[in-house]
Design an enzyme around this catalytic site. Structure first.
Site, PDB file in Angstrom:
ATOM      1  N   LYS A 176       0.869  -1.169   0.000  1.00  0.00           N
ATOM      2  CA  LYS A 176       0.000   0.000   0.000  1.00  0.00           C
ATOM      3  C   LYS A 176       0.911   1.225   0.000  1.00  0.00           C
ATOM      4  CE  LYS A 176      -1.649   3.031   1.955  1.00  0.00           C
ATOM      5  NZ  LYS A 176      -1.607   4.533   1.641  1.00  0.00           N
ATOM      6  N   GLU A 179      -0.681   7.461  -0.665  1.00  0.00           N
ATOM      7  CA  GLU A 179      -1.689   7.963  -1.605  1.00  0.00           C
ATOM      8  C   GLU A 179      -1.235   9.245  -2.301  1.00  0.00           C
ATOM      9  OE1 GLU A 179      -3.027   9.191   2.619  1.00  0.00           O
ATOM     10  OE2 GLU A 179      -2.004   7.534   1.620  1.00  0.00           O
ATOM     11  N   ARG A 180      -0.173   9.883  -1.786  1.00  0.00           N
ATOM     12  CA  ARG A 180       0.326  11.114  -2.401  1.00  0.00           C
ATOM     13  C   ARG A 180       1.201  10.840  -3.629  1.00  0.00           C
ATOM     14  NH1 ARG A 180       2.567  14.835   2.598  1.00  0.00           N
ATOM     15  NH2 ARG A 180       0.825  14.550   4.047  1.00  0.00           N
ATOM     16  N   CYS A 284      13.857  10.604   6.266  1.00  0.00           N
ATOM     17  CA  CYS A 284      13.962  10.211   7.670  1.00  0.00           C
ATOM     18  C   CYS A 284      15.385  10.316   8.196  1.00  0.00           C
ATOM     19  CB  CYS A 284      13.413   8.800   7.877  1.00  0.00           C
ATOM     20  SG  CYS A 284      14.096   7.580   6.749  1.00  0.00           S
ATOM     21  N   GLU A 385       9.713  17.153  14.706  1.00  0.00           N
ATOM     22  CA  GLU A 385      10.167  16.820  13.355  1.00  0.00           C
ATOM     23  C   GLU A 385       9.478  17.756  12.366  1.00  0.00           C
ATOM     24  OE1 GLU A 385      10.675  12.915  10.505  1.00  0.00           O
ATOM     25  OE2 GLU A 385       8.854  13.080  11.704  1.00  0.00           O
TER      26      GLU A 385
END
Length: 492
Positions: A176, A179-180, A284, A385
């Site tokens: 999955k 979605e962007r 990250c 962050e």
């Protein structure tokens, strides 16, 4: 290269539209132009995809490992043949420069290469005569259906942290993607389709949180891999682990670099600049805070500001551009808000990247390199962050204080030190509470045959992605203890 305009799911060896009614418009972050409408999916999509993977598992697990990796050898070759096309597509939907897209795809391909060694990596061990006439053997077996939920910031690399290992170990796999950024993986799955895996072995599922929750809750999903924010990582971990599933969740980060006075300042500045502003800070392992020790403060601050001002910001497909936009208008506004909050907490905005006004790209989501000086340790800015091209400068008097700054942060993904002192480097490596440590290295990104580590709020789980950890995660150990008495053998 053509641009995809329809985003589909891939399962049972074929492409299929989502049954969900809602969609998310995908736009080029640099130009604002529409690229696609991404279906957000529903629980029915999840059921169909996972059911296909479950049906495929019994035969796939019986396929010898040496045969399974033949698909990966061919997959690696297809990725190489379509390297530039995939990298360009990543830049179109994400915004990072073409060089950065190439770099992430190269690291993804390295994981495919490592997974091709599964006939060796998956081996168990044995011992004869653990007791008189009794032998004991440990073997590894695949889990079943496994799933990965991956983020927007590395559309090609992070799915490849999981997919090749899961398949090589004999599991069937559901991805999955964010979605962007659905288009990179759509193209990669078109390549996977050409390999003619048995139907249901490798599957692509598009959607948002509803789809993720349904995927976690599906009883046939045995393991879940996740990379994203810590808040969502906690939700995924609680939900999946509470159902007895195997889970690995990579969360957020606030990565520090410590600069000592004896560091090679020109080299250090260049490396830190690349680490802080590469991919517009949306990774990250991006450097979020630079901690200068003693006399390193003035030369590093001056040099860092000069370097950041010189970075060319623009459309990532254009020659000479060194930094692209952030992924969305929402991200742009959130980052600009964080810069303002840092100023209100007492930091000096040494370099302000808000509203940069990139010529010809006024509709793009741009934030230029930003430096916040004298950020108070313990402030919200020092702990949050930002996930954008914003570097915080913190000044201390000793290595011990610098380590305390890193240790006081809730995240523990990565930290680096720049120094010519072996003693200082060893002290830092030994004491700093993070999972990835760099010595005169800005982005401490492990190679594919090492685990991508992370501590504290940056990781939930036990086994990390990549390398041997991936093999451990995607297999269960079975110990066989056997005895064959001689009197039984005489009957035959």
């Amino acid at each position: 290269m053509r641009e995809a305009t329809e985003v589909l799911n891939f399962f049972n060896g074929a492409w299929s539209p989502s049954a969900g009614e809602n969609t998310l418009q995908i736009v080029n972050p640099a130009t604002g132009e529409k690229l696609a409408d991404n279906p957000l999916g529903d629980a029915g999509d999840v059921s169909r995809v996972v059911d296909a993977a479950a049906r495929a598992f019994p035969d796939w697990r019986r396929t010898p490992p040496g045969e399974r990796v033949q698909y990966l050898f061919k997959f690696k070759q297809l990725l190489e043949e379509h390297f530039e096309e995939i990298a360009r597509l990543t830049t179109l939907e994400h915004g990072k420069t073409l060089a950065e897209s190439r770099g992430e795809l190269r690291r993804g391909i390295e994981n495919v290469e490592v997974a091709c060694g599964i006939p060796t990596l998956m081996q168990g061990y044995n011992l004869e005569d653990v007791a008189r006439g009794i032998d004991e053997t440990m073997i590894r077996q695949p889990l079943g259906v496994v799933a990965a939920v991956t983020p927007f910031n590395f559309p090609s690399m992070i799915p490849l942290w999981f997919l090749p290992y899961a398949l090589a170990c004999g599991n069937t796999f559901v991805l999955k993607p964010s979605e962007r950024v659905p288009l990179t993986m759509r193209r990669v799955f078109e390549l996977l389709e050409r390999l003619q895996f048995p139907p249901g072995v490798v599957n692509l599922l598009n959607g948002n949180r509803e789809v993720v929750d349904a995927l976690i809750d599906h009883p046939d999903v045995r393991a879940v891999s996740f990379v994203g924010s810590t808040a969502v990582a906690r939700h995924v971990y609680r939900s999946a682990a509470g159902q007895g599933k195997r889970v690995q969740c990579q969360g957020g980060a606030k990565n520090h670099v410590v600069i000592l006075p004896d560091a090679d300042m020109p080299t250090t500045t260049r490396i830190v600049s690349d680490s802080a502003f590469g991919c517009a800070g949306q990774r990250c392992l991006a450097v979020s805070a630079a901690v200068t020790v003693g006399e390193a403060r003035e030369p590093f601050t001056r040099s860092m500001a000069e370097m950041a001002r010189s970075i060319k910001v623009g459309y990532g497909l254009e020659e000479g551009v060194q930094m692209g936009p952030v992924v969305s208008r929402e991200s742009q506004r959130r980052i600009e808000g964080a810069i303002g909050r840092g100023a209100s907490e007492g930091a000096e905005v040494l370099l302000d990247g808000r509203n940069p006004g990139i010529p010809n790209y006024e509709r793009g989501f741009f934030v230029s390199p930003t430096i916040l000086d004298r950020v108070p340790p313990g402030s919200e800015t020092s702990r949050t962050e930002i996930f954008g091209p914003v570097l915080s400068l913190i000044h201390v008097d000793s290595v011990e204080e610098a380590i305390e700054v890193v240790a006081g942060n809730p995240y523990g993904n990565a930290a680096s030190i720049f120094t010519g002192s072996g003693a200082a480097a060893r002290k830092f490596r030994y004491e700093v509470p993070v999972g990835n440590v760099g010595i005169n290295i800005g982005v401490a990104a492990p190679m594919a045959y090492f685990p991508f580590s992370g501590w504290k709020d940056s990781f939930l789980g036990v086994l990390h992605g990549q390398g041997r950890d991936a093999v451990e995660f995607y297999t269960e150990k079975k110990v066989v203890i056997e005895r064959w008495p001689r009197e039984w053998s005489r009957k035959f």
